[in-house]
Write a protein that holds these residues in place. Structure first.
Motif, PDB file in Angstrom:
ATOM      1  N   ALA A 148       0.833  -1.205   0.000  1.00  0.00           N
ATOM      2  CA  ALA A 148       0.000   0.000   0.000  1.00  0.00           C
ATOM      3  C   ALA A 148       0.869   1.257   0.000  1.00  0.00           C
ATOM      4  O   ALA A 148       0.629   2.193  -0.774  1.00  0.00           O
ATOM      5  N   CYS A 149       1.878   1.265   0.860  1.00  0.00           N
ATOM      6  CA  CYS A 149       2.742   2.447   0.974  1.00  0.00           C
ATOM      7  C   CYS A 149       3.607   2.630  -0.269  1.00  0.00           C
ATOM      8  O   CYS A 149       3.861   3.770  -0.698  1.00  0.00           O
ATOM      9  N   LYS A 150       4.054   1.530  -0.864  1.00  0.00           N
ATOM     10  CA  LYS A 150       4.820   1.626  -2.108  1.00  0.00           C
ATOM     11  C   LYS A 150       3.948   2.196  -3.229  1.00  0.00           C
ATOM     12  O   LYS A 150       4.383   3.028  -4.028  1.00  0.00           O
ATOM     13  N   THR A 151       2.715   1.736  -3.287  1.00  0.00           N
ATOM     14  CA  THR A 151       1.783   2.237  -4.301  1.00  0.00           C
ATOM     15  C   THR A 151       1.547   3.728  -4.120  1.00  0.00           C
ATOM     16  O   THR A 151       1.553   4.502  -5.083  1.00  0.00           O
ATOM     17  N   TYR A 152       1.361   4.154  -2.877  1.00  0.00           N
ATOM     18  CA  TYR A 152       1.135   5.569  -2.615  1.00  0.00           C
ATOM     19  C   TYR A 152       2.364   6.398  -3.002  1.00  0.00           C
ATOM     20  O   TYR A 152       2.232   7.465  -3.619  1.00  0.00           O
ATOM     21  N   ALA A 153       3.546   5.933  -2.636  1.00  0.00           N
ATOM     22  CA  ALA A 153       4.762   6.678  -2.959  1.00  0.00           C
ATOM     23  C   ALA A 153       4.937   6.824  -4.470  1.00  0.00           C
ATOM     24  O   ALA A 153       5.181   7.919  -4.976  1.00  0.00           O
ATOM     25  N   ARG A 154       4.785   5.717  -5.196  1.00  0.00           N
ATOM     26  CA  ARG A 154       4.979   5.762  -6.650  1.00  0.00           C
ATOM     27  C   ARG A 154       3.976   6.689  -7.328  1.00  0.00           C
ATOM     28  O   ARG A 154       4.341   7.491  -8.191  1.00  0.00           O
ATOM     29  N   THR A 155       2.718   6.582  -6.947  1.00  0.00           N
ATOM     30  CA  THR A 155       1.688   7.379  -7.611  1.00  0.00           C
ATOM     31  C   THR A 155       1.803   8.860  -7.248  1.00  0.00           C
ATOM     32  O   THR A 155       1.558   9.728  -8.097  1.00  0.00           O
ATOM     33  N   ILE A 189       4.610  10.456  -6.477  1.00  0.00           N
ATOM     34  CA  ILE A 189       5.769  10.948  -7.235  1.00  0.00           C
ATOM     35  C   ILE A 189       5.363  11.235  -8.676  1.00  0.00           C
ATOM     36  O   ILE A 189       5.752  12.254  -9.264  1.00  0.00           O
ATOM     37  N   TRP A 190       4.572  10.340  -9.259  1.00  0.00           N
ATOM     38  CA  TRP A 190       4.082  10.527 -10.628  1.00  0.00           C
ATOM     39  C   TRP A 190       3.171  11.741 -10.725  1.00  0.00           C
ATOM     40  O   TRP A 190       3.298  12.573 -11.633  1.00  0.00           O
ATOM     41  N   MET A 191       2.248  11.900  -9.770  1.00  0.00           N
ATOM     42  CA  MET A 191       1.329  13.044  -9.790  1.00  0.00           C
ATOM     43  C   MET A 191       2.072  14.363  -9.593  1.00  0.00           C
ATOM     44  O   MET A 191       1.698  15.391 -10.178  1.00  0.00           O
ATOM     45  N   ALA A 192       3.112  14.358  -8.771  1.00  0.00           N
ATOM     46  CA  ALA A 192       3.887  15.579  -8.555  1.00  0.00           C
ATOM     47  C   ALA A 192       4.483  16.087  -9.864  1.00  0.00           C
ATOM     48  O   ALA A 192       4.562  17.299 -10.100  1.00  0.00           O
ATOM     49  N   ARG A 193       4.857  15.159 -10.723  1.00  0.00           N
ATOM     50  CA  ARG A 193       5.472  15.537 -12.000  1.00  0.00           C
ATOM     51  C   ARG A 193       4.472  16.235 -12.921  1.00  0.00           C
ATOM     52  O   ARG A 193       4.750  17.314 -13.454  1.00  0.00           O
ATOM     53  N   TRP A 194       3.286  15.638 -13.114  1.00  0.00           N
ATOM     54  CA  TRP A 194       2.386  16.215 -14.098  1.00  0.00           C
ATOM     55  C   TRP A 194       1.407  17.234 -13.529  1.00  0.00           C
ATOM     56  O   TRP A 194       0.873  18.069 -14.257  1.00  0.00           O
ATOM     57  N   MET A 195       1.187  17.227 -12.202  1.00  0.00           N
ATOM     58  CA  MET A 195       0.260  18.200 -11.611  1.00  0.00           C
ATOM     59  C   MET A 195       0.939  19.509 -11.209  1.00  0.00           C
ATOM     60  O   MET A 195       0.340  20.581 -11.343  1.00  0.00           O
ATOM     61  N   VAL A 196       2.167  19.442 -10.697  1.00  0.00           N
ATOM     62  CA  VAL A 196       2.830  20.686 -10.265  1.00  0.00           C
ATOM     63  C   VAL A 196       4.229  20.858 -10.863  1.00  0.00           C
ATOM     64  O   VAL A 196       4.925  21.821 -10.548  1.00  0.00           O
ATOM     65  N   GLY A 197       4.646  19.924 -11.706  1.00  0.00           N
ATOM     66  CA  GLY A 197       5.915  20.091 -12.414  1.00  0.00           C
ATOM     67  C   GLY A 197       7.159  19.719 -11.633  1.00  0.00           C
ATOM     68  O   GLY A 197       8.272  20.116 -12.013  1.00  0.00           O
ATOM     69  N   ILE A 198       7.007  18.940 -10.545  1.00  0.00           N
ATOM     70  CA  ILE A 198       8.184  18.501  -9.786  1.00  0.00           C
ATOM     71  C   ILE A 198       8.667  17.166 -10.346  1.00  0.00           C
ATOM     72  O   ILE A 198       8.068  16.118 -10.117  1.00  0.00           O
ATOM     73  N   ILE A 224      10.674  11.883   2.008  1.00  0.00           N
ATOM     74  CA  ILE A 224      10.250  10.613   2.599  1.00  0.00           C
ATOM     75  C   ILE A 224       9.784   9.658   1.500  1.00  0.00           C
ATOM     76  O   ILE A 224      10.173   8.486   1.448  1.00  0.00           O
ATOM     77  N   LEU A 225       8.957  10.169   0.593  1.00  0.00           N
ATOM     78  CA  LEU A 225       8.416   9.343  -0.487  1.00  0.00           C
ATOM     79  C   LEU A 225       9.512   8.843  -1.423  1.00  0.00           C
ATOM     80  O   LEU A 225       9.517   7.674  -1.828  1.00  0.00           O
ATOM     81  N   LEU A 226      10.444   9.729  -1.774  1.00  0.00           N
ATOM     82  CA  LEU A 226      11.505   9.344  -2.704  1.00  0.00           C
ATOM     83  C   LEU A 226      12.419   8.279  -2.098  1.00  0.00           C
ATOM     84  O   LEU A 226      12.800   7.315  -2.774  1.00  0.00           O
ATOM     85  N   ILE A 227      12.774   8.441  -0.845  1.00  0.00           N
ATOM     86  CA  ILE A 227      13.643   7.460  -0.181  1.00  0.00           C
ATOM     87  C   ILE A 227      12.910   6.136  -0.015  1.00  0.00           C
ATOM     88  O   ILE A 227      13.443   5.066  -0.337  1.00  0.00           O
ATOM     89  N   PHE A 228      11.669   6.200   0.480  1.00  0.00           N
ATOM     90  CA  PHE A 228      10.905   4.973   0.706  1.00  0.00           C
ATOM     91  C   PHE A 228      10.694   4.197  -0.595  1.00  0.00           C
ATOM     92  O   PHE A 228      10.785   2.964  -0.621  1.00  0.00           O
ATOM     93  N   ASN A 229      10.432   4.916  -1.675  1.00  0.00           N
ATOM     94  CA  ASN A 229      10.198   4.255  -2.963  1.00  0.00           C
ATOM     95  C   ASN A 229      11.458   3.608  -3.514  1.00  0.00           C
ATOM     96  O   ASN A 229      11.383   2.664  -4.309  1.00  0.00           O
TER      97      ASN A 229
END
Length: 246
Positions: A42-49, A51-60, A85-90
């Motif tokens: 569950a936590c891996k899924t949240y981290a990956r998604t 990170i993906w949303m950060a790229r296309w929603m706010v340009g990170i 936290i998300l980047l390290i955990f993923n």
């Protein structure tokens, strides 16, 4: 106008990722209760998604450099925002975090933190908290994993200075495992407070490990120097001068 539009994008993004956290938490709950693997997935899924949303929603955009460890180690990381936290955990197989005890009572996060094997610490009791932390970590590490600690104890804004705490050295000595420092520039784009998220390249970098057996004072000096030096370099790489903050 551009900043106002980015702020609105950021607000929508923040609403989406926290709603998504609740949705995933509910969907995975039966699986997480039955097995710790469910909580990890569950936590891996949240981290990956996220990170993906950060790229296309706010340009990170994001990048993980160095070699993320797969064996049992202590990871001592620069902490600037939720995003590191998300980047390290993923990037690692089974991350477990040293976390403040209050987070155990946070909806969704608290339950999954327990299932992952995160170690809560009462930051107000200092010496007693460190002693208990070492005992709890030793018990939890009957199952291998990568233990993540933030040596400064909290999120630190880019360019700000905050001392490194001795708890990291105590854990390093007590566990007898290598310690992998991690540098970051994430706070330049995803700050520790506020709504605005800025587009750019957020980086976390796994540095060369510090092998077991280094004396406490030497270890702390090496840890702080390596993390701070490289974090400052990563911030300058994306156009932020940490020295201008002082």
């Amino acid at each position: 106008m551009a900043t106002a539009f980015q702020w609105l994008r950021s607000l929508i993004f923040m609403i989406v990722i926290y709603a998504w956290m609740v949705i995933l938490g509910i969907l995975f709950l039966p699986y997480a209760i039955v097995t710790k693997r469910g909580a990890l997935n569950a936590c891996k899924t949240y981290a990956r998604t996220t990170i993906w949303m950060a790229r296309w929603m706010v340009g990170i955009r994001s990048e993980v450099r160095g070699t993320p460890p797969t064996e049992q180690v202590l990871i001592a990381a620069k902490h600037q925002s939720f995003f590191d936290i998300l980047l390290i955990f993923n990037a690692i197989p089974h991350g477990k975090f040293i976390m403040k005890r209050e987070l155990l009572w946070t909806p969704v996060i608290g339950l999954y933190a327990k299932r992952l094997g995160c170690i809560p610490v009462n930051r107000g009791k200092k010496g007693a908290a460190i002693s208990k932390m070492v005992k709890d970590v030793a018990a939890e590490f009957e199952e291998p994993g990568q233990l993540v600690i933030y040596p400064q104890g909290t999120r630190v804004a880019p360019g700000a200075q905050k001392p490194y705490k001795v708890g990291t050295a105590v854990l390093y000595e007590g566990l007898g495992d290598p310690c992998v420092p991690v540098a970051a520039n994430v706070g330049v784009f995803w700050p520790r407070t506020g709504i605005l998220r800025k587009p750019g390249l957020a980086i976390v970098e796994f540095l060369d490990p510090i092998e077991p057996g280094v004396a406490k004072n030497t270890f702390m000096k090496h840890l702080e120097t390596s993390i701070e030096t490289r974090s400052n370099e990563l911030m300058r790489e994306v156009g932020f001068d940490p020295d201008a903050v002082h």
